[in-house]
Design a protein around this motif. Structure first.
Motif, PDB file in Angstrom:
ATOM      1  N   ARG A 154      16.706 100.140  -4.327  1.00  0.00           N
ATOM      2  CA  ARG A 154      16.361 101.435  -3.645  1.00  0.00           C
ATOM      3  C   ARG A 154      14.987 101.700  -3.649  1.00  0.00           C
ATOM      4  NH1 ARG A 154      20.984 103.492  -5.854  1.00  0.00           N
ATOM      5  NH2 ARG A 154      19.934 104.785  -7.497  1.00  0.00           N
ATOM      6  N   LEU A 155      14.159 101.443  -4.870  1.00  0.00           N
ATOM      7  CA  LEU A 155      12.822 101.574  -5.068  1.00  0.00           C
ATOM      8  C   LEU A 155      11.972 100.536  -4.481  1.00  0.00           C
ATOM      9  CD1 LEU A 155      13.000 103.096  -8.734  1.00  0.00           C
ATOM     10  CD2 LEU A 155      12.388 104.326  -6.479  1.00  0.00           C
ATOM     11  N   GLY A 156      12.438  99.513  -3.912  1.00  0.00           N
ATOM     12  CA  GLY A 156      11.597  98.281  -3.164  1.00  0.00           C
ATOM     13  C   GLY A 156      11.732  97.194  -4.232  1.00  0.00           C
ATOM     14  N   TYR A 157      12.324  97.035  -5.170  1.00  0.00           N
ATOM     15  CA  TYR A 157      12.201  95.907  -6.131  1.00  0.00           C
ATOM     16  C   TYR A 157      13.092  94.868  -5.692  1.00  0.00           C
ATOM     17  CZ  TYR A 157       9.277  98.445  -9.486  1.00  0.00           C
ATOM     18  OH  TYR A 157       8.569  99.129 -10.257  1.00  0.00           O
ATOM     19  N   THR A 158      12.881  93.589  -5.717  1.00  0.00           N
ATOM     20  CA  THR A 158      13.350  92.529  -5.254  1.00  0.00           C
ATOM     21  C   THR A 158      13.965  91.803  -6.399  1.00  0.00           C
ATOM     22  OG1 THR A 158      11.710  91.058  -4.504  1.00  0.00           O
ATOM     23  CG2 THR A 158      12.654  92.418  -2.730  1.00  0.00           C
ATOM     24  N   GLY A 159      15.401  91.109  -6.129  1.00  0.00           N
ATOM     25  CA  GLY A 159      15.945  90.254  -7.506  1.00  0.00           C
ATOM     26  C   GLY A 159      15.200  88.895  -6.923  1.00  0.00           C
ATOM     27  N   SER A 160      13.959  88.429  -6.968  1.00  0.00           N
ATOM     28  CA  SER A 160      13.481  87.282  -6.391  1.00  0.00           C
ATOM     29  C   SER A 160      13.743  86.050  -7.641  1.00  0.00           C
ATOM     30  CB  SER A 160      12.014  87.662  -6.214  1.00  0.00           C
ATOM     31  OG  SER A 160      11.244  87.910  -7.695  1.00  0.00           O
ATOM     32  N   HIS A 161      13.754  86.473  -8.854  1.00  0.00           N
ATOM     33  CA  HIS A 161      13.860  85.277  -9.797  1.00  0.00           C
ATOM     34  C   HIS A 161      14.995  85.437 -10.738  1.00  0.00           C
ATOM     35  CE1 HIS A 161       9.655  85.320  -8.548  1.00  0.00           C
ATOM     36  NE2 HIS A 161       9.078  84.477  -9.350  1.00  0.00           N
ATOM     37  N   ILE A 162      15.259  84.404 -11.334  1.00  0.00           N
ATOM     38  CA  ILE A 162      16.228  84.443 -12.493  1.00  0.00           C
ATOM     39  C   ILE A 162      15.627  84.359 -13.730  1.00  0.00           C
ATOM     40  CG2 ILE A 162      18.217  82.945 -13.389  1.00  0.00           C
ATOM     41  CD1 ILE A 162      18.951  82.304 -10.258  1.00  0.00           C
ATOM     42  N   GLY A 163      15.883  85.381 -14.532  1.00  0.00           N
ATOM     43  CA  GLY A 163      15.318  85.163 -16.227  1.00  0.00           C
ATOM     44  C   GLY A 163      15.951  84.438 -16.892  1.00  0.00           C
ATOM     45  N   PHE A 164      15.438  84.060 -17.953  1.00  0.00           N
ATOM     46  CA  PHE A 164      16.239  83.289 -19.086  1.00  0.00           C
ATOM     47  C   PHE A 164      15.436  83.720 -20.404  1.00  0.00           C
ATOM     48  CE2 PHE A 164      16.260  80.569 -15.509  1.00  0.00           C
ATOM     49  CZ  PHE A 164      17.529  79.953 -15.295  1.00  0.00           C
ATOM     50  N   LYS A 165      16.406  83.809 -21.307  1.00  0.00           N
ATOM     51  CA  LYS A 165      15.905  84.386 -22.771  1.00  0.00           C
ATOM     52  C   LYS A 165      16.607  83.345 -23.752  1.00  0.00           C
ATOM     53  CE  LYS A 165      15.351  89.194 -21.500  1.00  0.00           C
ATOM     54  NZ  LYS A 165      15.557  90.375 -21.740  1.00  0.00           N
ATOM     55  N   LEU A 166      15.903  82.957 -24.834  1.00  0.00           N
ATOM     56  CA  LEU A 166      16.363  82.394 -25.969  1.00  0.00           C
ATOM     57  C   LEU A 166      16.284  83.392 -27.152  1.00  0.00           C
ATOM     58  CD1 LEU A 166      17.227  79.669 -27.215  1.00  0.00           C
ATOM     59  CD2 LEU A 166      14.907  79.031 -27.562  1.00  0.00           C
ATOM     60  N   ARG A 167      17.279  83.814 -27.793  1.00  0.00           N
ATOM     61  CA  ARG A 167      17.485  84.542 -28.903  1.00  0.00           C
ATOM     62  C   ARG A 167      16.914  83.636 -30.064  1.00  0.00           C
ATOM     63  NH1 ARG A 167      21.778  87.021 -32.426  1.00  0.00           N
ATOM     64  NH2 ARG A 167      20.866  88.815 -33.066  1.00  0.00           N
ATOM     65  N   ILE A 168      15.952  84.179 -30.950  1.00  0.00           N
ATOM     66  CA  ILE A 168      15.635  83.597 -32.239  1.00  0.00           C
ATOM     67  C   ILE A 168      16.151  84.262 -33.273  1.00  0.00           C
ATOM     68  CG2 ILE A 168      13.547  82.914 -33.452  1.00  0.00           C
ATOM     69  CD1 ILE A 168      14.034  81.521 -30.877  1.00  0.00           C
ATOM     70  N   PRO A 169      16.777  83.765 -34.279  1.00  0.00           N
ATOM     71  CA  PRO A 169      17.661  84.510 -35.286  1.00  0.00           C
ATOM     72  C   PRO A 169      16.194  85.046 -36.382  1.00  0.00           C
ATOM     73  CG  PRO A 169      18.609  82.312 -35.077  1.00  0.00           C
ATOM     74  CD  PRO A 169      17.310  82.361 -34.064  1.00  0.00           C
ATOM     75  N   ARG A 170      16.412  86.203 -36.634  1.00  0.00           N
ATOM     76  CA  ARG A 170      15.499  86.891 -37.597  1.00  0.00           C
ATOM     77  C   ARG A 170      15.853  86.120 -38.942  1.00  0.00           C
ATOM     78  NH1 ARG A 170      14.843  93.127 -36.223  1.00  0.00           N
ATOM     79  NH2 ARG A 170      13.916  92.904 -34.310  1.00  0.00           N
ATOM     80  N   GLY A 171      14.370  85.994 -39.533  1.00  0.00           N
ATOM     81  CA  GLY A 171      14.678  85.185 -40.811  1.00  0.00           C
ATOM     82  C   GLY A 171      14.797  86.001 -41.957  1.00  0.00           C
TER      83      GLY A 171
END
Length: 171
Positions: A154-171
């Motif tokens: 509604r604010l004009g942003y477009t879903g133009s990309h697909i994001g990816f994340k890789l979770r890194i376990p905390r040591g």
């Protein structure tokens, strides 16, 4: 902190007058509570547990000390009712364009749909992004946040990309 941001910024919403300003260390508990007020964040571990407070306060101090980052809060009725983090990212793509990354946007659950989030996100696009020299405002949103997706669209942003994340376990 992003010194060029035009802050503080008073604004009106359907809930009444509010103020967008830079967070301070004294705002840590209110920001932690806003993160925990969100079911998706809470499921990821943002439960406002006292034993986690040192990690949050250290993160806030680091954000505020970084010239490319800032954490903002919204005051309404004497309480902190919203927050967001901004990161300015220089880049080579788009002819060296800077990007303003928006993260962890939260409005207290009883004030969602009050216009506070819309007012803050309009401020991000104009005047904040131009003041920082950003050519693009970008954000990511969890795939489960369908209401948030409609809000941003509604604010004009477009879903133009697909994001990816890789979770890194905390040591």
């Amino acid at each position: 902190m992003l010194d060029a941001l035009p802050l503080p910024h008073p604004f009106e919403s359907r809930a009444g007058e509010a103020l967008l300003r830079r967070a301070t260390p004294a705002d840590a508990d209110a920001v932690i509570a806003l993160l925990a007020d969100d079911p998706i964040s809470a499921a990821r571990g943002d439960r406002a547990a006292e034993e986690d407070r040192p990690a949050y306060t250290a993160a806030l101090a680091e954000i505020l000390a970084d010239p490319s980052n800032d954490l903002l809060v919204v005051e309404h009725g004497g309480a902190i009712v919203g927050t967001l983090q901004l990161t300015l990212i220089p880049g080579m793509a788009r002819r060296g364009a800077k990007r303003l990354l928006v993260e962890a946007v939260r409005v207290r659950s009883d004030l969602r749909s009050s216009g506070i989030g819309s007012a803050v996100m309009r401020w991000v696009a104009d005047p904040a992004a131009p003041a920082l020299g950003a050519a693009l405002v970008q954000l990511t949103s969890d795939a489960a946040r369908t209401d948030a997706h409609r809000f941003y669209e509604r604010l004009g942003y477009t879903g133009s990309h697909i994001g990816f994340k890789l979770r890194i376990p905390r040591g």
